[in-house]
Motif scaffolding. Structure first.
Motif, mmCIF file in Angstrom:
data_model
loop_
_atom_site.group_PDB
_atom_site.id
_atom_site.type_symbol
_atom_site.label_atom_id
_atom_site.label_comp_id
_atom_site.label_asym_id
_atom_site.label_seq_id
_atom_site.Cartn_x
_atom_site.Cartn_y
_atom_site.Cartn_z
ATOM 1 N N VAL A 231 -28.576 -20.021 -18.957
ATOM 2 C CA VAL A 231 -29.523 -19.486 -18.165
ATOM 3 C C VAL A 231 -28.864 -18.774 -16.739
ATOM 4 N N ALA A 232 -29.771 -18.012 -16.018
ATOM 5 C CA ALA A 232 -29.355 -17.300 -14.731
ATOM 6 C C ALA A 232 -30.415 -16.784 -14.139
ATOM 7 N N PRO A 233 -30.404 -16.632 -12.825
ATOM 8 C CA PRO A 233 -31.259 -15.878 -11.914
ATOM 9 C C PRO A 233 -31.108 -14.441 -12.032
ATOM 10 N N SER A 234 -30.061 -13.996 -12.574
ATOM 11 C CA SER A 234 -29.423 -12.540 -12.519
ATOM 12 C C SER A 234 -30.552 -11.319 -12.962
ATOM 13 N N LYS A 235 -31.062 -11.637 -14.209
ATOM 14 C CA LYS A 235 -32.191 -10.690 -14.547
ATOM 15 C C LYS A 235 -33.214 -10.859 -13.881
ATOM 16 N N THR A 236 -33.833 -12.243 -13.783
ATOM 17 C CA THR A 236 -34.960 -12.545 -13.217
ATOM 18 C C THR A 236 -35.058 -12.001 -11.806
ATOM 19 N N PHE A 237 -34.219 -12.085 -10.894
ATOM 20 C CA PHE A 237 -34.202 -11.638 -9.437
ATOM 21 C C PHE A 237 -33.391 -10.741 -9.164
ATOM 22 N N ASN A 238 -32.733 -9.946 -10.233
ATOM 23 C CA ASN A 238 -31.908 -8.813 -9.845
ATOM 24 C C ASN A 238 -30.661 -9.013 -8.933
ATOM 25 N N ILE A 239 -29.842 -9.999 -9.304
ATOM 26 C CA ILE A 239 -28.598 -10.652 -8.419
ATOM 27 C C ILE A 239 -27.504 -10.885 -9.450
ATOM 28 N N ALA A 240 -27.582 -10.011 -10.603
ATOM 29 C CA ALA A 240 -26.407 -10.186 -11.387
ATOM 30 C C ALA A 240 -25.046 -9.950 -10.834
ATOM 31 N N GLY A 241 -24.791 -9.411 -9.764
ATOM 32 C CA GLY A 241 -23.592 -9.056 -8.999
ATOM 33 C C GLY A 241 -23.260 -10.410 -8.258
ATOM 34 N N GLU A 279 -29.934 -20.837 -5.465
ATOM 35 C CA GLU A 279 -30.586 -21.874 -4.990
ATOM 36 C C GLU A 279 -31.893 -21.310 -4.480
ATOM 37 N N THR A 280 -31.827 -20.327 -3.575
ATOM 38 C CA THR A 280 -32.710 -19.616 -2.801
ATOM 39 C C THR A 280 -33.798 -18.945 -3.768
ATOM 40 N N ALA A 281 -33.236 -18.471 -4.797
ATOM 41 C CA ALA A 281 -34.252 -17.551 -5.668
ATOM 42 C C ALA A 281 -35.081 -18.698 -6.437
ATOM 43 N N TYR A 282 -34.518 -19.749 -7.133
ATOM 44 C CA TYR A 282 -35.180 -20.679 -7.795
ATOM 45 C C TYR A 282 -35.887 -21.447 -6.894
ATOM 46 N N ASN A 283 -35.901 -21.719 -5.748
ATOM 47 C CA ASN A 283 -36.566 -22.815 -4.808
ATOM 48 C C ASN A 283 -37.755 -22.003 -4.159
ATOM 49 N N GLU A 284 -37.577 -20.796 -3.618
ATOM 50 C CA GLU A 284 -38.310 -19.956 -2.903
ATOM 51 C C GLU A 284 -38.803 -18.597 -3.159
ATOM 52 N N CYS A 285 -38.595 -18.192 -4.219
ATOM 53 C CA CYS A 285 -39.085 -16.730 -4.743
ATOM 54 C C CYS A 285 -40.063 -16.818 -6.069
#
Length: 390
Positions: A231-241, A279-285
């Motif tokens: 899994v990853a926050p990359s697609k979800t929050f547009n942070i693949a880089g 960590e920020t994406a999963y906890n706060e976004c």
């Protein structure tokens, strides 16, 4: 809405593959890019603020991955998907494709067979072949809904003692299917009967529309012992880089095998800013994601209506998840070469070549709707106008 997804973002000349890689991949720069699977939206404001704060600390040396990041991944999976596991199940990869390669090295040996379900995300092909494994294809069934159904009978015929590893894409890229719990239970039953290992790419698990529901395969009874999930926050929050992904491996033996490969290649850490972003994406976004999903679903609905009204010979199975969809242009008498020529040189849009996803992709193209509505509308109008010239 709190967040403005209609606001244009200029991504040209930012070393952005999607916008600045057009000449290399399509031969011209004057195209509207609707291909690479990232979105034309800024990352959530709280992620950007956290990254700025980290940079302002000044030192960007070797990071320690905090236990709080494992906790963030675990809580996200339980909160969003109902999947429960211990923090110790969580380890890392610099990207999901990197993780797939680590898993291939960890759980198979040269000459073993590995199975993929085509048409499918094109790095799956290279991951298997470049590792010296034998590739076996288990194509999705094609019916009135398109490529939308797993062929479990065909899959069972491919499984042998030296070919028992499946790379699963769930939700599926490019056909945008969110496998139902019943479908995954059928796969799970087969996996247990045939002693299969499943390497599971769930990178799109958070991008699910209101008419579908995602089930994590490893959450089904007895499957946490035979599934390695990425899994990853990359697609979800547009942070693949940010190059930060998670491997969730509840089985201690499998996890140790995986980690040993990471350590052998000296890639057992992730980007220092990626740690902060994840960590920020999963906890706060979560609120940002909820608004994004509403926006993407409206884009999906717009595309479906547009196809029906202005491209009636094109077909697309109803997308249940992701923001990359699979359009069948064969009704216009186009094979892949003619289709790409029309898209690039007449419509001046960049869509992914269908054949990149397997031989089933001849006459298909993958479109990315993760953009402002105005840009999506412009791209579709260009394609419709080009098709009228046929």
């Amino acid at each position: 809405m709190k967040y403005d997804f209609d606001k244009p973002v200029n991504r040209r000349n930012t070393n952005c593959e999607k916008w600045d890689g057009l000449v290399e991949d399509f031969g011209r720069a004057d195209l509207l890019p609707m291909w690479v699977a990232d979105m034309d939206f800024p990352a959530p404001p709280k992620v950007l603020e956290a990254i700025h704060k980290k940079v302002d600390e000044g030192a960007l040396g070797y990071p320690i991955i905090p236990d709080s990041l494992r906790d963030a991944v675990r809580k996200w999976e339980e909160r969003r998907h109902g999947w429960k596991f211990d923090n110790k199940a969580v380890t890392w990869a610099t990207g999901v494709v990197t993780g797939l390669s680590f898993a291939t090295e960890a759980f198979t040996k040269p000459g073993d067979g590995m199975i993929i379900q085509t048409p499918v995300y094109h790095p799956f092909f290279r991951t298997v072949r470049e590792a010296g494994r034998n590739l076996y294809e288990n194509p999705l069934k094609f019916d009135e809904k398109g490529y939308a159904t797993m062929d479990l009978e065909g899959l069972e015929k491919l499984v042998t003692p030296t070919c028992r590893t499946l790379i699963l894409c769930s939700p599926h890229n490019p056909v945008a299917r969110v496998w139902s719990k019943e479908e995954l239970e059928g796969l799970a039953d087969l996996a247990k009967r045939k002693d299969m290992l499943i390497i599971n790419d769930e990178i799109h698990q958070d991008l699910i529309y209101s008419d579908a529901s995602h089930t994590c395969l490893a959450s089904l009874p007895g499957m946490e012992e035979r599934v390695v999930t990425f899994v990853a926050p990359s697609k979800t929050f547009n942070i693949a880089g940010m190059k930060a992904s998670a491997a969730i491996i509840p089985n201690a033996k499998l996890r140790a095998q995986y980690i040993s490969v990471m350590e052998r290649f000296h890639l057992n850490s992730i980007n220092i800013l990626g740690i902060t972003a994840m960590e920020t994406a999963y906890n706060e976004c979560e609120d940002w994601l909820d608004e994004l999903l509403a926006y993407l679903e409206s884009n999906r609905d717009y595309l479906e209506k547009f196809l029906k009204e202005k491209m009636p010979k094109a077909r697309m199975s109803h997308p249940e998840g992701t923001y990359i969809f699979w359009i069948d242009f064969r009704g216009y008498g186009l094979d892949e070469a003619k289709l790409q020529d029309l898209l690039v040189n007449k419509a001046k849009v960049a869509l992914n070549n269908g054949l990149d996803f397997g031989k089933e992709g001849d006459g298909f193209a993958r479109i990315n709707i993760g953009t402002q509505r105005a840009a999506l509308a412009e791209g579709l109008e260009r394609i419709a106008a080009a098709l009228k010239t046929l």
